[in-house]
Structures are given as structure tokens and as C-alpha cells.
Write a protein that holds these residues in place. Structure first.
Motif, mmCIF file in Angstrom:
data_model
loop_
_atom_site.group_PDB
_atom_site.id
_atom_site.type_symbol
_atom_site.label_atom_id
_atom_site.label_comp_id
_atom_site.label_asym_id
_atom_site.label_seq_id
_atom_site.Cartn_x
_atom_site.Cartn_y
_atom_site.Cartn_z
ATOM 1 N N LYS A 166 0.784 -1.436 -0.032
ATOM 2 C CA LYS A 166 0.041 0.127 -0.003
ATOM 3 C C LYS A 166 0.816 1.262 0.020
ATOM 4 O O LYS A 166 0.542 2.329 -0.685
ATOM 5 N N CYS A 167 2.018 1.076 0.500
ATOM 6 C CA CYS A 167 3.134 2.273 0.533
ATOM 7 C C CYS A 167 4.199 2.032 -0.332
ATOM 8 O O CYS A 167 4.533 2.983 -0.931
ATOM 9 N N HIS A 168 4.755 0.795 -0.188
ATOM 10 C CA HIS A 168 6.051 0.575 -0.883
ATOM 11 C C HIS A 168 5.684 -0.114 -2.292
ATOM 12 O O HIS A 168 6.907 0.104 -3.269
ATOM 13 N N GLY A 169 4.570 -0.184 -2.808
ATOM 14 C CA GLY A 169 4.262 -0.748 -3.923
ATOM 15 C C GLY A 169 4.657 -2.240 -4.187
ATOM 16 O O GLY A 169 5.442 -2.587 -3.424
ATOM 17 N N LEU A 170 3.784 -2.913 -5.244
ATOM 18 C CA LEU A 170 4.193 -4.120 -5.384
ATOM 19 C C LEU A 170 5.731 -4.668 -5.635
ATOM 20 O O LEU A 170 6.020 -5.777 -5.114
ATOM 21 N N ASP A 171 6.375 -3.867 -6.289
ATOM 22 C CA ASP A 171 7.737 -4.106 -6.455
ATOM 23 C C ASP A 171 8.576 -3.460 -5.654
ATOM 24 O O ASP A 171 9.801 -3.746 -5.687
ATOM 25 N N GLY A 172 8.037 -2.837 -4.490
ATOM 26 C CA GLY A 172 8.942 -2.400 -3.564
ATOM 27 C C GLY A 172 9.809 -0.983 -3.887
ATOM 28 O O GLY A 172 10.538 -0.483 -3.093
ATOM 29 N N LYS A 173 9.380 -0.343 -4.896
ATOM 30 C CA LYS A 173 9.991 0.985 -5.178
ATOM 31 C C LYS A 173 9.289 2.111 -5.269
ATOM 32 O O LYS A 173 9.748 3.021 -5.907
ATOM 33 N N THR A 174 8.199 2.005 -4.490
ATOM 34 C CA THR A 174 7.312 3.373 -4.451
ATOM 35 C C THR A 174 8.175 4.539 -3.535
ATOM 36 O O THR A 174 8.225 5.755 -3.967
ATOM 37 N N ILE A 175 8.692 3.873 -2.668
ATOM 38 C CA ILE A 175 9.489 4.781 -1.535
ATOM 39 C C ILE A 175 11.048 4.739 -1.452
ATOM 40 O O ILE A 175 11.406 3.422 -1.625
ATOM 41 N N ASN A 176 11.577 5.742 -2.038
ATOM 42 C CA ASN A 176 13.132 5.734 -1.935
ATOM 43 C C ASN A 176 13.753 6.438 -0.608
ATOM 44 O O ASN A 176 13.291 7.518 -0.381
ATOM 45 N N PHE A 177 14.516 5.497 0.059
ATOM 46 C CA PHE A 177 14.866 6.090 1.424
ATOM 47 C C PHE A 177 15.890 7.033 1.542
ATOM 48 O O PHE A 177 16.246 7.494 2.477
#
Length: 232
Positions: A166-177
Motif C-alpha cells: 500500500k505504501c511501498h508498491g508491489l515492486d517495493g520501489k514506491t518509496i526511496n529511502f
């Protein structure tokens, strides 16, 4: 900020069926985040300079974080912080597992820790409850040398898709730390420091709306981290 935070975590706890356990889960999640970065939760500036009892290589604000001395795994010098830039030689907190919350609060207030003037009794109680009631040995789940998390990838993918995506996206790349152009996504972070990732999955990340999964089983947290490590 402090009042808003504690109100929020108690509201999150209301999703659990048992009201008493829900309240404790919320208190523990609050304590886990305070252990992580208490001054961020309180919305205050950290004390100036190094903590008087700190003996490592770090400087300033980070030396006032509980995790900086005792580690994400609460094992201190015998755990993931047994070497490297975070090493201090300070012991872990295993002796306080299932211990007295009241006694742990007293320790947090003593001359070595000096947190009495900096946090309220309610906040110190949250940290003490976290220390007393949540400790697990991570060695069966996280390889100390390779950092690989051993979990059920299929089960982890379902939790990731239903909660984390929901926050990180299904590919895990919505949030760049990290700040652009450097790219550090959830998969990178979990591969680099799975102990920190496990802590934040279980208790949440200070200053964000990241849901705490402490009310779920430890297995679910391990499974989702195992899956997250596959995200490139």
C-alpha cells in the motif's frame, strides 16, 4: 506531538479482538518506536553532544537512541552490533526479558541512562514494557554472517501485497529511502539490515503511518522480510 502519537497507537490497537491485549500491543508498539528514536516521537530536539555513557564511534543525536547501544536485536555487543561502526561493547538486554517493568523504568532513570528528565513515566513505561515483553532470539531466522532471512516466501508475498505494498508498491520501489539520485528501496534496506527491518515491521517507524505488525505472529514478520529481500 507526544499526545497525538500515543493516541494514534492506542487507536491502532483497537482492531484486535481482546481490548486488554490490544491496549498492551499498542503500548508495546509505542515503546518499540521510542526505543528506536524517542526524540522523534516526542517532536523535540535531542540533547546536545554525546550521551555521557556512550563509548562508540557515533556522534551527537544518535548516541541518545536506545538502539545505538543495545542494538535492534537487543543483544548489544553479542548481536548484530558485535562489530562495525555501531560497536560499543555495551551488553544487551536479555537479562530483562520477562522482567519487572517498574525495575526497568528505574534503570532508565538512573545515572547511567539519565532519561528521567527527558521522558515522562508513561513513555518510560512504554519502553520498559517493550524490553520486558518482546524479546526474541533472531538467530534462528536471520543469519548473522549472510544477513539472509529464513522465512516462507509465499506467505511473505501475501502479507507484503496486503499490507506493505500500500505504501511501498508491489515492486517495493514506491518509496526511496535516500535522496535522489541515490536509490535505496525496501528490498535494499532489508538485505542491508534485516534486524532493523524486523524491528520496524513489528513496531512501526517513528514519524510515519507505517502499521505495526506486533499483533500478528512473529512468523508473519519473518515471512514478509524473507520475501522483501527478493525485491531488486
Amino acid at each position: 506531538m507526544k499526545k497525538i502519537f500515543f493516541a494514534a497507537v492506542f487507536l491502532l490497537g483497537a482492531v484486535y479482538a481482546n481490548a486488554a491485549s490490544a491496549q498492551e500491543n499498542a503500548l508495546i508498539s509505542a515503546g518499540g518506536q521510542m526505543y528506536d528514536k524517542w526524540y522523534s516521537i516526542k517532536g523535540v530536539k535531542p540533547p546536545k553532544g554525546n550521551h555521557p555513557s556512550y563509548v562508540g564511534k557515533k556522534k551527537g543525536a544518535s548516541t541518545w537512541r536506545c538502539k545505538e547501544c543495545h542494538g535492534w536485536d537487543l543483544k548489544g555487543a553479542t548481536g548484530a552490533y558485535s562489530k562495525g561502526s555501531h560497536y560499543t561493547g555495551i551488553k544487551g538486554l536479555q537479562a530483562y526479558k520477562n522482567g519487572s517493568v517498574k525495575d526497568i523504568v528505574a534503570i532508565l532513570k538512573n545515572d547511567k541512562h539519565q532519561y528521567g528528565p527527558l521522558m515522562s513515566d508513561a513513555e518510560l513505561t512504554a519502553i520498559a514494557t517493550f524490553v520486558a515483553k518482546t524479546q526474541v532470539d533472531t538467530d534462528p531466522y536471520i543469519n548473522l554472517k549472510t544477513k539472509k532471512v529464513t522465512g516462507d516466501l509465499m506467505a511473505g508475498s501475501a502479507v507484503f501485497a496486503g499490507v506493505c505494498a500500500k505504501c511501498h508498491g508491489l515492486d517495493g520501489k514506491t518509496i526511496n529511502f535516500k535522496e535522489a539520485p541515490k536509490e535505496v528501496y525496501v528490498g535494499d534496506a532489508v538485505r542491508d539490515n534485516p534486524w532493523e527491518a524486523l524491528h520496524k515491521v513489528r513496531f512501526g517507524h517513528p514519524g510515519t503511518q507505517m502499521p505495526a505488525l506486533f499483533g500478528y505472529s512473529l512468523k508473519s514478520a519473518i515471512d514478509v522480510l524473507s520475501y522483501a529481500q527478493t525485491l531488486k
